[in-house]
Design an enzyme around this catalytic site. Structure first.
Site, PDB file in Angstrom:
ATOM      1  N   ASN A   1      11.953  31.785  58.355  1.00 23.64           N
ATOM      2  CA  ASN A   1      13.409  31.922  58.258  1.00 23.64           C
ATOM      3  C   ASN A   1      13.867  31.175  57.005  1.00 23.64           C
ATOM      4  OD1 ASN A   1      14.234  29.084  58.941  1.00 23.64           O
ATOM      5  ND2 ASN A   1      13.002  29.577  60.737  1.00 23.64           N
TER       6      ASN A   1
ATOM      7  N   ASP B   1      10.692  30.785  67.242  1.00 22.04           N
ATOM      8  CA  ASP B   1      10.540  30.850  68.699  1.00 22.04           C
ATOM      9  C   ASP B   1       9.284  31.603  69.121  1.00 22.04           C
ATOM     10  OD1 ASP B   1      12.786  29.406  69.453  1.00 22.04           O
ATOM     11  OD2 ASP B   1      14.105  31.114  69.097  1.00 22.04           O
TER      12      ASP B   1
ATOM     13  N   LYS C   1      18.464  21.455  77.357  1.00 20.95           N
ATOM     14  CA  LYS C   1      17.422  20.661  76.682  1.00 20.95           C
ATOM     15  C   LYS C   1      17.612  19.159  76.900  1.00 20.95           C
ATOM     16  CE  LYS C   1      16.820  24.323  73.259  1.00 20.95           C
ATOM     17  NZ  LYS C   1      16.015  24.752  72.114  1.00 20.95           N
TER      18      LYS C   1
ATOM     19  N   LYS D   1      22.665  24.905  75.340  1.00 25.19           N
ATOM     20  CA  LYS D   1      21.465  24.233  74.802  1.00 25.19           C
ATOM     21  C   LYS D   1      21.524  22.726  75.059  1.00 25.19           C
ATOM     22  CE  LYS D   1      20.659  27.799  71.389  1.00 25.19           C
ATOM     23  NZ  LYS D   1      20.785  28.276  70.028  1.00 25.19           N
TER      24      LYS D   1
ATOM     25  N   LYS E   1      -7.387  38.756  55.502  1.00 25.86           N
ATOM     26  CA  LYS E   1      -6.172  39.498  55.159  1.00 25.86           C
ATOM     27  C   LYS E   1      -6.152  40.865  55.855  1.00 25.86           C
ATOM     28  CE  LYS E   1      -3.795  41.086  51.106  1.00 25.86           C
ATOM     29  NZ  LYS E   1      -4.033  41.735  49.851  1.00 25.86           N
TER      30      LYS E   1
ATOM     31  N   PHE F   1      20.323  20.727  67.036  1.00 19.88           N
ATOM     32  CA  PHE F   1      21.112  21.504  66.076  1.00 19.88           C
ATOM     33  C   PHE F   1      21.034  22.957  66.493  1.00 19.88           C
ATOM     34  CE2 PHE F   1      22.157  18.530  62.647  1.00 19.88           C
ATOM     35  CZ  PHE F   1      21.463  17.426  63.114  1.00 19.88           C
TER      36      PHE F   1
HETATM   37  N1  CTP Z   1      14.056  24.021  68.881  1.00 18.91           N
HETATM   38  C1  CTP Z   1      12.818  23.472  69.112  1.00 18.91           C
HETATM   39  N2  CTP Z   1      11.761  24.276  69.384  1.00 18.91           N
HETATM   40  C2  CTP Z   1      11.902  25.603  69.436  1.00 18.91           C
HETATM   41  C3  CTP Z   1      13.173  26.192  69.202  1.00 18.91           C
HETATM   42  C4  CTP Z   1      14.226  25.362  68.919  1.00 18.91           C
HETATM   43  O1  CTP Z   1      12.678  22.253  69.064  1.00 18.91           O
HETATM   44  N3  CTP Z   1      10.851  26.368  69.696  1.00 18.91           N
HETATM   45  C5  CTP Z   1      15.189  23.126  68.624  1.00 18.91           C
HETATM   46  C6  CTP Z   1      15.767  23.260  67.218  1.00 18.91           C
HETATM   47  O2  CTP Z   1      15.137  22.363  66.317  1.00 18.91           O
HETATM   48  C7  CTP Z   1      17.227  22.905  67.443  1.00 18.91           C
HETATM   49  C8  CTP Z   1      17.511  23.366  68.865  1.00 18.91           C
HETATM   50  O3  CTP Z   1      16.233  23.467  69.492  1.00 18.91           O
HETATM   51  O4  CTP Z   1      17.480  21.523  67.394  1.00 18.91           O
HETATM   52  C9  CTP Z   1      18.220  24.688  68.954  1.00 18.91           C
HETATM   53  O5  CTP Z   1      17.489  25.642  68.218  1.00 18.91           O
HETATM   54  P1  CTP Z   1      17.933  27.170  68.184  1.00 18.91           P
HETATM   55  O6  CTP Z   1      16.933  27.937  67.365  1.00 18.91           O
HETATM   56  O7  CTP Z   1      19.380  27.246  67.812  1.00 18.91           O
HETATM   57  O8  CTP Z   1      17.866  27.554  69.711  1.00 18.91           O
HETATM   58  P2  CTP Z   1      16.791  28.172  70.634  1.00 18.91           P
HETATM   59  O9  CTP Z   1      16.571  27.211  71.748  1.00 18.91           O
HETATM   60  O10 CTP Z   1      15.577  28.597  69.866  1.00 18.91           O
HETATM   61  O11 CTP Z   1      17.569  29.417  71.223  1.00 18.91           O
HETATM   62  P3  CTP Z   1      17.948  30.829  70.532  1.00 18.91           P
HETATM   63  O12 CTP Z   1      17.005  30.998  69.348  1.00 18.91           O
HETATM   64  O13 CTP Z   1      17.725  31.807  71.619  1.00 18.91           O
HETATM   65  O14 CTP Z   1      19.380  30.702  70.116  1.00 18.91           O
END
Ligand code: CTP
Length: 402
Positions: A215, A284, A346, A342, A294, A328
């Protein structure tokens, strides 16, 4: 008015530039000394026309520096480097439009400007000049540029100026200058003994040795938070995905690629942490089967099976003991509801959420804006600003929790 010795043991290099307010340097030195500081004054050539170096030398109890090529008893010591290192902070008072504009341009053509360029310590300017000069758009732009780069400014005040005009541009009161310095150190050292973990940047989920899913996170927000905490005296562990930016000084860097690597490192460092800022944009999903070689193209459609990565923050929330957890969230819709979900799911203490569709609050820029929620249900909104300034505000709020 500063009441007790708030500057005990601090080394202050006072830069004095050529304006009528230079005579106040004598009072500034005397007050700084009374607060326990050691002061070494550096004067520009023009400042010598307004106040005699002997006055500052007598009050500071140290030699006054003003000539880049002067040879002192310790001939091996190069003044601009040794002064730059000796200082805990540099105070430029009074600061003319000339010195501010020179520093903005990186000009180092006399001892004072050279010391300012050579120091890695904080530099605070107390401007003093005619109102029209102060509000000259070029000077204003230079002040704003330097502020963004982390230089501090002690605002001038309004009053009768030496030229007879009435308006802004009068050197701040000496009490205010000394108070500002005391607060500066208080902020800077407020995190001594605190262990902070910051995660920043994107993760990469590899398909094969040369391709990955990722990303556009730049890591700037996390790096700004790491810098802010380190500047305030915290011990900082920064776990970072791949970024193109310079890591801040005085932090322990742990480079990772995948979410799994970030998970392992975060869990290893977690037991000793007091505060975690989890600003990384973690992937995720990872690829179920990472090819050793490759992937060669074929005429067939390529199907990838993605499997869930561990949720690092959720696991940290589950194992939480004394730690303060700051999550975040970058959202595109239902901003507040998603963030609050969240925060709860969490087991967080805070969550900072930004709307990535909003101009100036996206992934890669230098600015950000958003809302910080606390687990008690408080809500603080932050307008668009430099990520460095925002980092300071977020850290300020979190520290109130300790
Ligand atoms: N985060 C994490 N590990 C993951 C996904 C997210 O530690 N596998 C943490 C990020 O660093 C951030 C928070 O969770 O502090 C929220 O991340 P975000 O990507 O917004 O949320 P997700 O829980 O992944 O939910 P979604 O992508 O469905 O919005």
């Amino acid at each position: 008015m500063v009441k007790y010795k708030e500057l005990e043991g601090k080394n202050i290099v006072l830069g004095v530039t050529g304006g009528i307010a230079a005579f106040k340097a004598a009072d500034i030195i005397s007050r700084l000394k009374k607060q326990g500081a050691s002061v070494k004054a550096v004067m520009t050539k023009n400042a010598l026309n307004f106040i005699h170096p002997l006055t500052l030398e007598t009050l500071s109890g140290n030699p006054v520096y003003h000539d880049t090529f002067e040879h002192r008893a310790n001939a091996w010591e190069i003044d601009h480097i040794s002064l730059a290192k000796w200082a805990d902070v540099m105070l430029i008072a009074p600061a003319t439009a000339n010195i501010i504009s020179k520093v903005r341009c990186g000009i180092a053509d006399d001892l004072l400007s050279t010391v300012i360029m050579a120091t890695i310590k904080d530099v605070l300017f107390a401007p003093a000049m005619n109102t029209n000069m102060l509000y000259n758009p070029i000077v204003q732009e230079n002040i704003s540029y330097l502020s963004q780069k982390g230089y501090g400014f002690i605002s001038s005040k309004s009053g009768m100026l030496a030229c007879g005009d009435f308006g802004d541009g009068k050197l701040a009161d000496v009490d205010d200058i000394v108070g500002h310095l005391a607060r500066h150190f208080e902020n800077r050292e407020g995190m001594n003994g605190i262990n902070v973990m910051v995660t920043a940047g994107p993760t990469r989920e590899y398909l094969d040795p040369v391709r990955f899913i990722s990303n556009p996170s730049s890591g700037k927000m996390g790096y700004a938070i790491a810098k802010e905490c380190a500047d305030r005296g915290a011990k900082v562990d920064l776990i970072t995905g791949p970024t193109n930016i310079e890591p801040p000084e005085n932090v322990n860097i742990y480079k990772v690629n995948t979410a799994k690597e970030m998970y392992e490192r975060a869990l290893e460092l977690y037991p000793n942490c007091d505060i975690v800022f989890k600003s990384a944009a973690v992937g995720d999903y990872g690829v179920e089967r990472v090819e050793e070689n490759k992937i060669k193209k074929s005429d067939e459609t390529l199907e990838l099976v993605l499997v869930r990565n561990p949720d690092i923050l959720k696991e940290l929330g589950r194992q939480k003991r004394k730690q303060i957890l700051v999550g975040f969230a970058a959202e595109t819709e239902n901003i507040e509801q998603n963030a609050l979900k969240k925060l709860k799911d969490k087991n967080l203490d805070f969550i900072f959420v930004n709307d990535i569709k909003r101009a100036g609050a996206g992934f890669e820029g230098d600015t950000n804006a958003g809302i910080l929620f606390t687990k008690e249900g408080d809500k603080m909104e932050f307008a668009i600003q430099e990520k460095s300034g925002l980092a300071g505000s977020i850290v300020d709020v979190v520290l109130k929790q300790i």
